[in-house]
Design a protein around this motif. Structure first.
Motif, short mmCIF file in Angstrom:
data_model
loop_
_atom_site.label_atom_id
_atom_site.label_comp_id
_atom_site.label_asym_id
_atom_site.label_seq_id
_atom_site.Cartn_x
_atom_site.Cartn_y
_atom_site.Cartn_z
N PRO A 77 0.14 3.59 -3.72
CA PRO A 77 -1.10 4.19 -3.19
C PRO A 77 -2.35 3.97 -4.05
O PRO A 77 -3.42 3.78 -3.50
N PRO A 78 -2.23 3.95 -5.41
CA PRO A 78 -3.49 3.78 -6.18
C PRO A 78 -4.17 2.43 -5.95
O PRO A 78 -5.36 2.29 -6.25
N MET A 102 0.83 -1.21 0.00
CA MET A 102 0.00 0.00 0.00
C MET A 102 0.86 1.26 0.00
O MET A 102 0.57 2.22 -0.70
N MET A 118 -3.91 6.95 1.36
CA MET A 118 -3.27 7.43 0.14
C MET A 118 -2.51 8.72 0.41
O MET A 118 -1.42 8.93 -0.13
N GLU A 119 -3.09 9.56 1.27
CA GLU A 119 -2.47 10.86 1.53
C GLU A 119 -1.41 10.81 2.62
O GLU A 119 -0.57 11.70 2.71
N PRO A 148 0.90 7.89 3.69
CA PRO A 148 1.43 6.53 3.69
C PRO A 148 2.06 6.07 5.02
O PRO A 148 1.90 4.90 5.38
N ILE A 206 -4.56 1.00 -3.00
CA ILE A 206 -4.88 0.84 -1.58
C ILE A 206 -6.26 0.22 -1.36
O ILE A 206 -6.43 -0.64 -0.49
N THR A 207 -7.25 0.62 -2.15
CA THR A 207 -8.60 0.05 -1.96
C THR A 207 -8.56 -1.48 -2.13
O THR A 207 -9.08 -2.23 -1.29
N THR A 244 -8.73 6.92 1.65
CA THR A 244 -8.23 8.23 1.21
C THR A 244 -7.11 8.70 2.12
O THR A 244 -6.06 9.18 1.66
#
Lengths: 230, 230
Positions: A178-179, A174, B175-176, B178, A181-182, B172
């Protein structure tokens, strides 16, 4: 065995064991199919896992009705009563194991674009240990084999080790991607579901041990930390 | 009520209800304490939740013994039998609700440095709906109130909405930020545990409905999708 007089109770207990065994076989198959569907991104196979779960739920209802009838009509004592109550509880746990497989299957569609995440290739090996535990603990129940139940508990540690390793792998993934992560978060839940299947197989092992011996495994366990199951 | 002849069965059923009620009260308290511990980073309070869970487990064993004794000795029929079986199953579900609270409590230590993640402030409101559902469904059981059980099911949608919103918020956030991914992943599991508590309260509501009416809620549900609980 030929000279043994079969009582109505024995027949009913046999029927109860048969239902439990069928439930277990279906739960095992559900785990394996859910993992195959996940690895291949096969949403059709995943849909069959979700649909087939209703059959496991139905079997649980049958176990419940039969167990209550046996207790009510036969008023079984000691060993026999322990076995009927164990069957009732084991059915409840297998139903939950089926739910975990269904939950994995439901994530297949969301995850099918991200099957390249490395954890996906490790999950089936973890699931295989967990479904093997389910298989063996039901054999232990059928054979009233307390030692086999203890051996099932020992393997839960392997499942937990897998889980901890996959958790760390996914968190690292993750951070680096990051893209995704879901998807990785969904995979965390898949890993968690498999870990819970191992825990539930361990719970069943404890019930089998109690049904077979009349003692709680925990009492024995205290002196033998290798069987730690918390 | 004064002229009603109290039978042994009624006394035993009363005892059973009392045990279930105590279990439910303890499970509710466990959820609330676990959330308070999480928000405040209070590891001592978290430790009491973990320790107190053994009492819930013990109560489940007592319910089981008493229910089996009632079925075996009194051979209750129809409505009465449904209630005893419901009590047995409800105790199993409350035990699991206690486990979810314990699982949240166990994450408090890992999470105490990251209490500033915004999802942490939203989780107690979500948990409050879930523990309210546990409270109300046990009141419905005590009063054999099928309508109240239906109302509990309706609220599961709010818990699910919270969960979906928190899932997105946390993804979210990951992602922002880590470096906080590990903590956020633990918070995902906390949110999932609360969501599962809502599901389990719904399951209990279904059992209460069945015990009170002899019909499965699902049959009624098909015509009234507002009670969808899957």
């Amino acid at each position: 065995m030929a000279e043994h007089t079969i009582k109505a109770f024995d027949l009913e207990i046999g029927e109860l064991r048969g239902l439990i065994s069928e439930m277990g076989g279906r739960a095992e198959a559900a785990i394996e199919k859910a993992m195959a569907a996940l690895v291949r991104g096969d949403t059709k196979l995943a849909a069959t896992v979700v649909a087939d779960d209703a059959k496991i739920d139905l079997l649980e209802t049958q176990v419940e009705k039969l167990a209550v009838r046996i207790i009510g009509l036969r008023a079984p004592m000691a060993d026999d009563l322990r076995e009927v109550v164990a069957a009732l509880k084991i059915a409840g746990v297998i139903e939950r194991i089926g739910d975990y497989a269904k939950n994995i299957a439901k994530r297949v569609n969301t995850l099918k674009e991200h099957r390249k995440i490395e954890a996906v290739s490790v999950l089936p090996a973890m699931a295989s240990i967990a479904s093997g535990m389910v298989h063996d603990v039901l054999d232990a129940f059928a054979a009233r084999d307390a030692e086999a139940a203890l051996r099932v508990c020992e393997r839960d540690r392997e499942v937990d080790d897998f889980y901890n390793s996959i958790f760390r792998t996914l968190v690292t993934y993750m951070m680096e991607n990051p893209p995704t992560i879901t998807s990785a978060a969904h995979l965390l839940f898949v890993a968690k579901n498999i870990e819970r299947i191992g825990d539930h197989a361990t719970n069943v092992a404890e019930m089998v041990y109690f049904a077979a011996t009349g003692n709680y495994m925990a009492e024995r366990e205290r002196g033998e930390p290798a069987y730690g199951t918390e």
